[in-house]
Design an enzyme around this catalytic site. Structure first.
Site, short mmCIF file in Angstrom:
data_model
loop_
_atom_site.label_atom_id
_atom_site.label_comp_id
_atom_site.label_asym_id
_atom_site.label_seq_id
_atom_site.Cartn_x
_atom_site.Cartn_y
_atom_site.Cartn_z
N ILE A 20 0.84 -1.19 0.00
CA ILE A 20 0.00 0.00 0.00
C ILE A 20 0.89 1.25 0.00
CG2 ILE A 20 -1.57 1.33 1.46
CD1 ILE A 20 -2.99 -1.32 2.14
N TYR A 155 -8.81 -11.42 12.28
CA TYR A 155 -7.99 -10.20 12.39
C TYR A 155 -7.43 -10.05 13.81
CZ TYR A 155 -6.28 -5.77 10.59
OH TYR A 155 -5.47 -4.75 10.15
N LYS A 162 -5.09 -1.93 15.76
CA LYS A 162 -5.63 -0.86 14.90
C LYS A 162 -6.54 0.07 15.71
CE LYS A 162 -3.75 -1.98 10.90
NZ LYS A 162 -2.51 -1.28 10.50
N LYS A 192 -4.67 -7.47 -1.55
CA LYS A 192 -3.67 -8.54 -1.51
C LYS A 192 -2.25 -7.97 -1.44
CE LYS A 192 -3.13 -12.98 -3.63
NZ LYS A 192 -2.98 -13.62 -4.91
N THR A 193 -1.60 -8.12 -0.29
CA THR A 193 -0.21 -7.68 -0.10
C THR A 193 0.50 -8.75 0.73
OG1 THR A 193 -0.72 -6.58 1.99
CG2 THR A 193 -0.89 -5.22 0.00
N LEU A 194 1.79 -8.51 0.99
CA LEU A 194 2.57 -9.42 1.83
C LEU A 194 1.94 -9.53 3.21
CD1 LEU A 194 5.23 -10.88 1.20
CD2 LEU A 194 6.43 -9.02 2.37
N ALA A 195 1.63 -8.40 3.84
CA ALA A 195 1.07 -8.41 5.19
C ALA A 195 -0.29 -9.12 5.21
CB ALA A 195 0.94 -6.98 5.72
P1 NAD Z 1 3.08 -4.83 3.27
O1 NAD Z 1 3.55 -6.15 3.78
O2 NAD Z 1 3.42 -4.47 1.90
O3 NAD Z 1 3.56 -3.66 4.25
C1 NAD Z 1 3.76 -3.85 5.62
C2 NAD Z 1 5.09 -3.17 5.94
O4 NAD Z 1 5.36 -3.20 7.34
C3 NAD Z 1 6.27 -3.87 5.24
O5 NAD Z 1 6.98 -2.93 4.47
C4 NAD Z 1 7.12 -4.35 6.39
O6 NAD Z 1 8.49 -4.33 6.09
C5 NAD Z 1 6.76 -3.32 7.44
N1 NAD Z 1 7.17 -3.72 8.79
C6 NAD Z 1 6.75 -4.79 9.52
N2 NAD Z 1 7.41 -4.82 10.70
C7 NAD Z 1 8.25 -3.74 10.71
C8 NAD Z 1 9.20 -3.22 11.62
N3 NAD Z 1 9.44 -3.81 12.80
N4 NAD Z 1 9.86 -2.08 11.29
C9 NAD Z 1 9.65 -1.48 10.10
N5 NAD Z 1 8.79 -1.92 9.19
C10 NAD Z 1 8.10 -3.04 9.48
O7 NAD Z 1 1.50 -4.85 3.50
P2 NAD Z 1 0.39 -3.68 3.38
O8 NAD Z 1 -0.88 -4.41 3.30
O9 NAD Z 1 0.77 -2.72 2.33
O10 NAD Z 1 0.46 -3.01 4.82
C11 NAD Z 1 0.66 -1.61 5.00
C12 NAD Z 1 -0.29 -1.09 6.06
O11 NAD Z 1 -1.62 -1.14 5.55
C13 NAD Z 1 -0.32 -1.90 7.36
O12 NAD Z 1 -0.46 -1.02 8.45
C14 NAD Z 1 -1.56 -2.74 7.21
O13 NAD Z 1 -2.11 -3.16 8.45
C15 NAD Z 1 -2.45 -1.72 6.52
N6 NAD Z 1 -3.66 -2.26 5.88
C16 NAD Z 1 -3.57 -3.28 4.98
C17 NAD Z 1 -4.73 -3.77 4.39
C18 NAD Z 1 -4.68 -4.91 3.40
O14 NAD Z 1 -5.70 -5.57 3.18
N7 NAD Z 1 -3.54 -5.15 2.75
C19 NAD Z 1 -5.98 -3.23 4.73
C20 NAD Z 1 -6.03 -2.18 5.64
C21 NAD Z 1 -4.86 -1.71 6.21
#
Ligand code: NAD
Length: 255
Positions: A20, A155, A162, A192-195
């Site tokens: 994201i 979740y 959150k 869809k992402t790594l997290a």
């Molecule tokens: P992502 O895996 O691409 O990003 C998550 C990031 O967190 C990664 O870059 C990872 O390196 C970083 N991270 C984890 N632990 C860390 C640490 N100790 N220090 C520094 N960085 C750290 O996945 P994403 O889905 O893009 O997630 C980004 C944000 O969006 C998150 O807060 C996630 O909860 C939120 N989010 C995601 C979704 C979804 O469905 N993908 C929906 C709502 C919110």
């Protein structure tokens, strides 16, 4: 003239081109912003560096947000190179995989603390170090999810984190408003992402969005990026302490 011409800031949370945070970076870059990036570890640096350099970034720094010292180092470097900044993007979260799979009652004390530390407290620490670099004001945006408000299956502890994150947004916004520093969250629908791959029943969440959200589809990184651009730019100059939903209206829909 771009919306972000002359503005500089830092994005925490790019892991790869599906992140994201990368969707946000692309929108900010297209609008004229100058962006610094951080990466969690050397393995991720290999993915983040080419992406960042591809849009002209020259400041690409390591940062584990579990460490105040590493966060401080990032802002010290930004101060040395830029003097001031205009925005911060916090798109970082982590919970142990078992804590997203097991029943919520099985969450360990350590797992609970870890999810809160990385996913919620890190915003508070980051903001503390960012404030001195924002003498004329600025905008800070973090990423949340509806699981903060509702008990979304799978979740679990991340929903609790959150909720703390969104509450932190309100407390930070209340404290920093008089400095013209705005703090907001974007609450994104499932993407869809790594997290996301660690979240239980994730595919089902995408299907439910397609079936039940008013827009009858999922949202994507670009749409979260555009909403973040609004919150990070002067277009939202009167907005702070808000949770801004980018979920096709799912949060208001009972059907
Ligand atoms: P992502 O895996 O691409 O990003 C998550 C990031 O967190 C990664 O870059 C990872 O390196 C970083 N991270 C984890 N632990 C860390 C640490 N100790 N220090 C520094 N960085 C750290 O996945 P994403 O889905 O893009 O997630 C980004 C944000 O969006 C998150 O807060 C996630 O909860 C939120 N989010 C995601 C979704 C979804 O469905 N993908 C929906 C709502 C919110």
């Amino acid at each position: 003239m771009g919306l972000m011409d002359g503005k500089r800031g830092v994005i925490f949370g790019v892991a790869n081109d599906k992140s994201i945070a990368w969707g946000v970076a692309q929108q900010l870059h297209a609008a004229g912003a100058e962006i610094a990036f951080t990466y969690l570890n050397e393995a991720l640096e290999k993915r983040v560096r080419p992406l960042a350099e591809g849009i002209g970034a020259t400041i690409i720094l390591p940062c584990d947000v579990a460490s105040d010292d590493e966060i401080a180092e990032v802002f010290k470097e930004l101060e040395r190179l830029w003097g001031t900044i205009d925005f911060v993007v916090h798109a970082v979260a982590f919970a142990n995989r078992e804590d997203l799979k097991n029943p919520f009652t099985q969450t360990s004390r350590e797992g609970f603390a870890l999810a809160m530390d990385i996913s919620a407290y890190s915003l508070v620490a980051m903001t503390r170090f960012a404030v001195p670099l924002m003498p004329a004001g600025g905008s800070i945006v973090t990423m949340s999810y509806l699981g903060s408000m509702l008990a979304v299956p799978g979740y679990n502890v991340m929903g609790v984190a959150k909720a703390a994150l969104e509450s932190s947004v309100r407390y930070l916004a209340a404290e920093l408003g008089e400095r013209n520093i705005r703090v907001n969250a974007v609450s994104a629908g499932p993407i869809k992402t790594l997290a996301a791959s660690g979240v239980g029943n994730f595919k089902e969440k995408l299907h439910i969005m397609e079936e039940r959200s008013p827009l009858r589809r999922t949202v994507n990184q670009e749409e979260v990026g555009k909403a973040s651009l609004y919150l990070l730019s002067d277009l939202s100059s009167g907005v702070t302490g808000e949770v801004h939903y980018v979920d096709g209206g799912f949060n208001i829909s009972a059907a």
